[in-house]
Enzyme design. Sequence first.
Site, PDB file in Angstrom:
ATOM      1  CG  HIS A 195      -2.094  -0.841   1.115  1.00  0.00           C
ATOM      2  ND1 HIS A 195      -2.388  -1.855   1.980  1.00  0.00           N
ATOM      3  CD2 HIS A 195      -3.072  -0.827   0.208  1.00  0.00           C
ATOM      4  CE1 HIS A 195      -3.500  -2.427   1.598  1.00  0.00           C
ATOM      5  NE2 HIS A 195      -3.943  -1.822   0.526  1.00  0.00           N
ATOM      6  CD  GLU A 422      -7.155  -9.558  -9.393  1.00  0.00           C
ATOM      7  OE1 GLU A 422      -6.241  -8.803  -9.051  1.00  0.00           O
ATOM      8  OE2 GLU A 422      -8.342  -9.370  -9.063  1.00  0.00           O
ATOM      9  NE  ARG A 456      -0.826  -7.003  -3.679  1.00  0.00           N
ATOM     10  CZ  ARG A 456      -1.829  -6.423  -4.329  1.00  0.00           C
ATOM     11  NH1 ARG A 456      -2.802  -7.159  -4.848  1.00  0.00           N
ATOM     12  NH2 ARG A 456      -1.861  -5.142  -4.518  1.00  0.00           N
ATOM     13  CB  CYS A 493      -5.266  -2.031 -14.026  1.00  0.00           C
ATOM     14  SG  CYS A 493      -6.023  -3.473 -13.276  1.00  0.00           S
TER      15      CYS A 493
END
Length: 568
Positions: A195, A422, A456, A493
Amino acid sequence: MSSSETQTVAPPETRQGIGVSPGTAYGPVVQVSPPVRPPRNEPAVDDQDAALSDIRAAFEAVAVSLEQRATLVDDTAQQILKATALMARDKGLVKASAKELAAGHGRATSIDLAIETFAAKFDALGGYFAERVADLRDVGSRAVAAVLGVPAPGVPAFTEPSVIVAEDLAPAETATLDRSRVIGIITEAGGRTSHTAILAAQMGIPAVVQLVGATSIPVGTAVALDGDSGEVTIAPDMELVSQQRERAARRSEALSHLSGAGATSDGHAVALLANIGGVEDAVSAGALDLEGVGLFRTEFVFLSATTAPTVQEQTEIYRGVFAPFGGRRVVVRTLDAGADKPLKFADLGPEENPALGRRGLRLSAEQPDLLDAQLEALGIAARETGADVRVMAPMVATAEEAAWFARRVRDNGLPKAGVMIEVPGAALRSRHVLEEVDFGSLGTNDLAQYTMAADRMQGALSDLLDPWQPAVLDVVAAACEGAAAVDRPIGVCGESAGDPLLALVLVGLGVSSLSMAPSKVPVVRLALSLHSVAECQTLAAAARAARTAGDALTAVRDAARSELTTLL
Ligand code: PEP
Ligand code: MG
């Protein structure tokens, strides 16, 4: 701090991190204060009731200060801060602290132990909960500081434009940085798709993550950072700084000549789009030279909502997001709740592996009313604003899921339905998945996570999560081949779309749009303008022929035009 305090220690030393937000910066280091710890052997309290009310007041003060900071920042940041404030108000923390007081601990120690009890539970739950442990400890450390009457941890006050350095920054800290004084961000931990990295890029602050030894750089030391290459030079000589400045000037000069729609040198259109997280992002991106929005992360708007937003509330927000784009496209992703982005009102309870659990569209399938309310609001806002709205679903794995979603989108009068690609399974079978919808959008952040089986959020796994991993490129290639077979447009994206060299590879593999933090658009536009489609295909083949992620990057960097690579 004044400029006279800026120290220069010889000799200059260049270290390699990961550039996550473009641009260069040179200035003194401000180290983020580490968390405040309770004193060792803190004595037990005499009056437990009084101590408990001090603790209650400390948590409340933390919540209030977070809420105050929330009023100063944009909407994405606001949601993050409000969500952390909610955590500080959780009655469970006060209750757990009372237990520790009763067991004979002092105020600060009781808070710390209560926080650690919750942290252990969150860790055991894994996924989203585990990821919020950093926020939880931040709340705890602030409450400990409040109860001890010492300054709060975090970014200290400073007046000179500075480079903020930290082990890692909580999203709340990143979101609330004063953009006029923070000229750069360096973290020792963190990852490409964390983030913090996403927010720094969205705020346009050059940033480097995963820089070994960053927190040991003395306060006031001058550093030069390059958010594109990931290089940080400690105590640089002025020659290096002027080279960096000269490169930045050349880059902005080169970028200033270009505008308008994205296209390769031979005129092949590649739409350049923005990733946004709410109305304020939409207003700022709407004013920029880009072709619309490729990813509106709707869950960002509702991170702190405790109850499901009504159709009316949602309609108002979507109107505010669509209006700044006039006739340009706005690709809206339906709620991607779960795993690292939990929503209180869309929670199906703890799971052992939330990233592999009932998240994204899977959660929508279990709570279809939520999806229908969102689609209804999107339909109303789209008709009222006349915007070119396209709606896509997150975490689609199969053709059946795609068909189910598309039907619901069309039932709500929305003309275009798409899916995020994804999940590797969906990428490998994109032909059948995309046949059910109008377009696909590759979410390379999650695609890398699932292809390489690497969380991730784990900065330590950045090498595996590198989108240059040839295996990830193979999966992207398969998705593009499937899309071409059924004549459906496919874009990207994920964060990889904003890497100018990787963007060329992605175009070579067949993507027709790239959506990224708006600050990354100009350099990607330049990269495209310097290469033909055939050259992009050659670069893509070179990347896929490589054995390692590093080799793939080197192969592409060596073969790309020097007018681009000398600027990076
Ligand atoms: C992705 O996974 O690449 C993506 C764009 O979505 P998010 O980062 O919100 O999961
Ligand atoms: Mg994703």
